[in-house]
Design a protein around this motif. Structure first.
Motif, short mmCIF file in Angstrom:
data_model
loop_
_atom_site.label_atom_id
_atom_site.label_comp_id
_atom_site.label_asym_id
_atom_site.label_seq_id
_atom_site.Cartn_x
_atom_site.Cartn_y
_atom_site.Cartn_z
N VAL A 98 1.43 5.86 -7.65
CA VAL A 98 0.82 4.64 -7.13
C VAL A 98 1.18 4.53 -5.66
O VAL A 98 2.36 4.66 -5.28
CB VAL A 98 1.31 3.39 -7.88
CG1 VAL A 98 0.75 2.12 -7.25
CG2 VAL A 98 0.92 3.46 -9.35
N VAL A 99 0.18 4.30 -4.82
CA VAL A 99 0.42 4.25 -3.37
C VAL A 99 0.39 2.80 -2.88
O VAL A 99 -0.33 1.96 -3.42
CB VAL A 99 -0.61 5.09 -2.59
CG1 VAL A 99 -0.56 6.54 -3.07
CG2 VAL A 99 -2.02 4.53 -2.74
N SER A 100 1.16 2.55 -1.86
CA SER A 100 1.14 1.22 -1.23
C SER A 100 0.00 1.11 -0.24
O SER A 100 -0.50 0.03 0.04
CB SER A 100 2.47 0.95 -0.51
OG SER A 100 3.53 0.89 -1.43
N ASN A 101 -0.41 2.26 0.30
CA ASN A 101 -1.47 2.28 1.30
C ASN A 101 -2.15 3.65 1.24
O ASN A 101 -1.48 4.67 1.11
CB ASN A 101 -0.89 2.02 2.70
CG ASN A 101 -1.95 1.71 3.72
OD1 ASN A 101 -2.72 2.57 4.12
ND2 ASN A 101 -2.00 0.46 4.16
N CYS A 102 -3.47 3.68 1.33
CA CYS A 102 -4.21 4.93 1.25
C CYS A 102 -4.29 5.68 2.58
O CYS A 102 -4.78 6.81 2.62
CB CYS A 102 -5.63 4.67 0.72
SG CYS A 102 -5.66 4.07 -0.99
N HIS A 103 -3.86 5.05 3.66
CA HIS A 103 -3.79 5.70 4.97
C HIS A 103 -5.11 6.34 5.41
O HIS A 103 -5.12 7.39 6.05
CB HIS A 103 -2.67 6.74 4.98
CG HIS A 103 -1.30 6.17 4.82
ND1 HIS A 103 -0.53 5.76 5.88
CD2 HIS A 103 -0.55 5.93 3.70
CE1 HIS A 103 0.63 5.31 5.43
NE2 HIS A 103 0.64 5.39 4.12
N LYS A 104 -6.19 5.73 5.02
CA LYS A 104 -7.54 6.18 5.41
C LYS A 104 -7.86 7.60 4.92
O LYS A 104 -8.73 8.28 5.46
CB LYS A 104 -7.72 6.08 6.92
CG LYS A 104 -7.61 4.66 7.45
CD LYS A 104 -7.86 4.57 8.95
CE LYS A 104 -7.76 3.12 9.41
NZ LYS A 104 -7.99 2.99 10.88
N ILE A 105 -7.14 8.05 3.90
CA ILE A 105 -7.47 9.31 3.24
C ILE A 105 -8.71 9.08 2.39
O ILE A 105 -8.87 8.01 1.79
CB ILE A 105 -6.28 9.79 2.40
CG1 ILE A 105 -5.10 10.13 3.31
CG2 ILE A 105 -6.65 10.99 1.53
CD1 ILE A 105 -3.82 10.47 2.58
N PRO A 106 -9.64 10.02 2.29
CA PRO A 106 -10.88 9.81 1.53
C PRO A 106 -10.64 9.24 0.14
O PRO A 106 -9.73 9.68 -0.58
CB PRO A 106 -11.48 11.21 1.47
CG PRO A 106 -11.01 11.87 2.73
CD PRO A 106 -9.62 11.34 2.94
N ALA A 107 -11.46 8.25 -0.24
CA ALA A 107 -11.29 7.53 -1.50
C ALA A 107 -11.33 8.45 -2.71
O ALA A 107 -10.69 8.16 -3.75
CB ALA A 107 -12.37 6.46 -1.62
N GLY A 108 -12.07 9.55 -2.62
CA GLY A 108 -12.19 10.45 -3.75
C GLY A 108 -10.89 11.10 -4.16
O GLY A 108 -10.80 11.70 -5.25
#
Length: 329
Positions: free
Chosen positions: A139-149
């Protein structure tokens, strides 16, 4: 004719004073309220790992702080030319992994020391949706603008949250028996979930918090969400994106917060300190040296009085600034 649905917020029996360190963890709304205390130079720490939105990440942040866990290279991920931590906001990112690890561990140590003396912990949940990084299942706190897929999405259940946080409350109580935990739910809508999805997510949070308020450690709740949705209830209290709360709306919630958690003595001191900080940014339009001297002497007198009665309030930089004004005359 009454054109608003106002409601009474019961004043907290336990008040926040200048002797009570307060930690805020959660969504960006936690920053909006926490900065209120900063403006009065009260002892406060806000989001030591950066902004976090979901209950799992908030709990993980606390586990890291209380457990004294150290960040190591295995906990970082390289995205392009940047090293990131999925446990932290994008503020914690760097092209140098060693520098990032040092910064993360330093901040975590500061937070652990601060929490050990804190009297209040405000938790703000923003969404009940979590994202997992497909490569690790974490589980991530932030996706860091990595592609949603590269992520999977889940909606937590009220039971998931209540069970997790019941254990967290027990742990906090065993470590810090004098710590008062206060839950809030952010009034900022997660519009990427859609109108219906946002309402479902917030509903899950409400049901979970309602269950947690029955916990034997006696956490409490501050109705920030209700103030916006049921009292203000007008788009003039939103920013241009129609999602985030405007400065006028934030000020209204802050006033309600002060009435709930500050006594008259604390409020008076906060107003005085805040006034001095504003005086620093005051643009002096006069060329009259006597007028400038009088202005500086007046503020310095106020600072001296605060220091005599409340030596823990740090106003050294402000004192230096106004002494400098006198030296320039």
């Amino acid at each position: 004719m009454e054109l608003r649905t106002t409601f009474r917020i019961e004043p907290s029996a336990r008040k926040i004073t200048y002797s009570d360190p307060v930690l805020f963890i959660g969504s960006c709304f936690a920053t909006s309220i926490g900065s209120l205390l900063e403006e009065g130079r009260m002892p406060v720490m806000i989001n030591p790992s950066g902004t976090v939105y979901n209950p799992v990440s908030v709990s993980s942040t606390l586990d890291t702080i209380t457990g004294g866990e150290k960040c190591d290279p295995g906990r970082l991920y390289k995205h392009g030319d940047t090293w990131i931590s999925f446990d932290h906001h994008t503020d914690f990112s760097s092209g140098d992994p060693g520098e990032l690890i040092e910064r993360i561990n330093s901040r975590s140590g500061e937070a652990r020391k601060f929490l050990s003396a804190a009297r209040f912990l405000f938790i703000t949940f923003g969404t009940a949706r979590i994202y997992r990084f497909r490569e690790t299942g974490k589980v991530v706190s932030n996706c860091h603008k990595i592609p949603a897929g590269r992520f999977t999405q889940e909606l937590l259940s009220p039971e998931n949250i209540a069970n997790m946080w019941s254990s967290q409350l027990e742990r906090l109580d065993s470590l810090f028996p004098d710590l008062k935990v206060v839950f809030t739910i952010s009034p900022v809508r997660h519009w990427k979930d859609g109108a219906h999805g946002n309402q479902v997510s917030k509903s899950v949070l409400f049901l979970a918090v309602e269950k947690l308020l029955e916990h034997y450690t006696q956490p409490s709740y501050f109705p920030a969400y209700e103030i916006v949705m049921d009292d203000l209830r007008d788009y003039r209290f939103y920013e241009d994106d129609m999602l985030h709360i405007s400065s006028a709306g934030i000020d209204y919630i802050r006033e309600a917060f002060c009435r709930c958690y500050f006594d008259s003595e604390t409020m008076s001191l906060w107003q005085e300190v805040s006034g001095i900080l504003k005086a620093v940014s005051h643009r002096i339009r006069s060329d009259d040296s006597q007028q400038i001297r009088k202005f500086a002497e007046n503020i310095l007198s106020r600072i001296y009085k605060i220091n005599q009665k409340n030596p823990s309030v740090s106003l050294g930089k402000e004192m230096e600034y106004f002494l400098g004004l006198l030296g320039d005359q």
